[in-house]
Design an enzyme around this catalytic site. Structure first.
Site, short mmCIF file in Angstrom:
data_model
loop_
_atom_site.label_atom_id
_atom_site.label_comp_id
_atom_site.label_asym_id
_atom_site.label_seq_id
_atom_site.Cartn_x
_atom_site.Cartn_y
_atom_site.Cartn_z
N GLU A 11 33.99 10.70 19.13
CA GLU A 11 34.01 12.02 18.50
C GLU A 11 34.14 13.13 19.55
O GLU A 11 34.29 12.87 20.73
CB GLU A 11 32.76 12.24 17.64
N GLU A 71 31.93 7.95 15.84
CA GLU A 71 31.98 7.89 14.38
C GLU A 71 32.55 6.54 13.96
O GLU A 71 33.48 6.03 14.59
CB GLU A 71 32.84 9.02 13.81
N ASP A 102 0.84 -1.20 0.00
CA ASP A 102 0.00 0.00 0.00
C ASP A 102 0.88 1.25 0.00
O ASP A 102 1.42 1.64 1.03
CB ASP A 102 -0.92 -0.02 1.22
N ARG A 116 31.70 19.19 3.71
CA ARG A 116 31.59 19.04 5.15
C ARG A 116 30.25 19.50 5.73
O ARG A 116 30.00 19.33 6.92
CB ARG A 116 32.73 19.81 5.83
N GLU A 124 31.04 9.98 6.25
CA GLU A 124 31.50 9.82 7.64
C GLU A 124 30.36 10.25 8.56
O GLU A 124 30.26 11.42 8.93
CB GLU A 124 32.75 10.67 7.91
N GLU A 182 36.04 16.80 -0.10
CA GLU A 182 35.24 16.53 1.10
C GLU A 182 34.25 17.67 1.32
O GLU A 182 34.64 18.80 1.62
CB GLU A 182 36.14 16.37 2.33
N HIS A 209 30.46 14.27 6.91
CA HIS A 209 31.35 14.73 5.86
C HIS A 209 31.34 13.71 4.72
O HIS A 209 31.47 12.52 4.94
CB HIS A 209 32.78 14.90 6.40
N ARG A 226 39.64 22.63 8.16
CA ARG A 226 38.34 22.04 8.49
C ARG A 226 37.27 23.09 8.78
O ARG A 226 36.13 22.75 9.06
CB ARG A 226 38.48 21.09 9.68
N GLU A 267 28.44 10.76 11.81
CA GLU A 267 28.59 10.85 13.27
C GLU A 267 27.24 10.60 13.94
O GLU A 267 26.19 10.84 13.35
CB GLU A 267 29.13 12.23 13.65
#
Length: 475
Positions: free
Chosen positions: A217, A225, A56, A365, A135, A363, A274, A344, A137
């Site tokens: 973390e 993580e 359904d 983030r 990645e 990457e 990330h 970062r 977390e």
């Protein structure tokens, strides 16, 4: 009749030899939750991969009206794993959703959208593979309570690791509780979750997922993580859903609760995801070159596309109201739309751990794990491809610590939307790049925006917040 297929034959042989009693059929709803139903193995054969199973569709969020509710799921034979959490011997299969009348894949099925994104990549001739390495977390809590009624609202989470419990009578309290923002990453006994994470990793590997590392973390209160090896787009999304399922159920078996909610704790780091991305063609990495941070021009254009479309992109990669409790200027999350090697504090980072061409990647983030990975990964690919096709210049890199920039410098750095509503407005105004190759459709975009506004943004706007009572009750 079903055609012979080696993957199907292996599954049927496995079911028989291992006395499997049940087949659990999993599929993705629109917002981003795995759904399932289960059939006895006596009703499972080679034709199951052709005829599928009906359900359904009107009961699934964001899908069919009740007068068009009949739908089909057809299992993908390349997605089997033995479910370690079900008492009776059970295998799990991930499914695609089909329209029964046309036998075509359903346009709002997130996995279908991800498959179309991979096909569109091939059609461009730019690359033949895209890899994603998320990645994700998460927090591990010992107690979770919440309620919202017309006359009350509260939430309460707790963790044996929480620094706020340093004075609690625990008969005895041994005192090993990570300081706020210092959970990355002391050894046990301060890290009290090592054995549990190892159990999670063992379960993940037993289900066929390649795990690269696990660790505590930054936040106090059980933030962790586990890193998965990169994979092609659809497989990476499949594995992320398996990952969330396995991690949550391993925690539950140990009397604990896992959440991927981006900001469950005030005053400490939130949980992001990330996302590492790279394009390949004929077995060769396309992001390696002689430009900034060892990047190719193609990689820089890919970054240009991500930065240009980031405000609308975040409506799919950061799709909850809580996502924007993490993405707040001046705190730990990368809200500034810039790129940099190693830094970062930028929304896009180029990792510099290795000089190998094969390790060269981008990457992103900003994302978190609260949403739908099929849609999020597909949108990231489409934004990056738009950057390549239109040769979008990402501008100059920003290698300074963005959080230490003077106000006059910072005002020239664009930032992420301040709320889900802002991101949805950006998506409304900027989604042509998602429509290429019929990957996303206008119907998908309109339904996503309408669903998020009606079910999340508007209800949140109407609900009094407990903190408001401290601010305004005596006004």
């Amino acid at each position: 009749m079903a055609k012979s297929n080696s993957a199907i034959d292996k599954i049927l042989k496995f079911v028989k030899e291992n006395k499997i009693l049940f087949i659990d059929l999993k599929f993705m709803d629109f917002p981003g939750q795995w759904q399932h139903f289960t059939v006895p193995s006596t009703h499972f054969n080679a034709n199951s991969f052709v005829d599928g199973y009906g359900f359904d569709g009107s009961s699934i969020r964001g899908w069919k009206p009740i007068n068009e509710s009949d739908m089909l799921i057809i299992p993908d034979p390349n997605t089997m794993f033995v479910d370690p959490f079900i008492e009776a011997p059970t295998i799990s299969l991930t499914c695609d959703v089909y329209e029964p009348s046309t036998r075509e894949k359903y346009s709002r099925c997130p996995r279908n959208i991800a498959n179309k994104a991979e096909s569109y990549l091939l059609s461009t001739g730019i690359a033949d593979e895209v890899f994603f390495g998320p990645e994700a977390e998460f927090f591990i809590f010992d107690d979770v309570r919440f309620e919202s009624t017309p006359n009350s609202s509260f939430y309460y989470v707790d963790s044996i690791e929480g620094r706020w419990n340093s004075a609690r009578d625990e008969n005895p309290n041994l005192g090993y509780k990570p300081r706020y923002k210092e959970g990355y990453f002391p050894v046990p006994p301060t890290d009290a979750l090592m054995d549990l994470r190892n159990e999670m990793v063992i379960n993940l590997m037993n289900c066929g997922i390649d795990v690269e590392a696990q660790h505590h973390e930054v936040a106090s209160g059980g933030q962790c993580e586990i890193d998965l090896k990169f994979a092609p787009l659809v497989k990476a999304a499949d594995q992320l859903l398996m990952f969330k399922y396995i991690v949550k159920n391993t925690a539950k078996k140990n009397g604990k609760s896992v959440t991927y909610m981006p900001k469950p704790i005030f005053g400490d780091n939130g949980s992001g995801m990330h996302v590492h991305t790279s394009l390949w063609k004929k077995g060769k990495p396309l992001f390696y070159g002689n430009g900034y941070a060892g990047l190719s021009d193609l990689a820089l254009y890919f970054i240009g596309g991500l930065l240009k479309h980031a405000p609308s992109l975040l409506a799919l990669t950061n799709p909850t109201t809580n996502s924007y409790k993490r993405l707040v200027p001046g705190f730990e999350a990368p809200v500034n739309l810039a790129y940099s090697q190693r830094n970062r504090s930028a929304a896009i980072r180029i990792p510099m751990y290795s000089n190998s061409p094969k390790s060269k990647r981008v990457e992103f983030r900003c994302p978190d794990a609260s949403g739908n990975p099929y849609l999020g990964f597909s949108a990231i690919l489409m934004a990056g491809l738009d950057g390549i096709i239109n040769r979008i210049d990402p501008g100059e890199p920003l290698d300074k610590d963005i959080y230490d920039l003077a106000p006059e410098e910072l005002k020239n750095v664009p930032s992420t939307p301040g709320s889900l509503d802002e991101a949805l407005k950006a998506l409304e105004n900027d989604h042509a790049y998602l429509l290429k190759g019929d990957v996303f459709t206008e119907d998908v975009i309109e339904t996503w925006i309408a669903y998020k506004r009606d079910k999340e943004v508007k209800p949140m706007a109407l609900q009094p917040h407990p903190f408001e009572f401290g601010l305004y009750y005596d006004c």
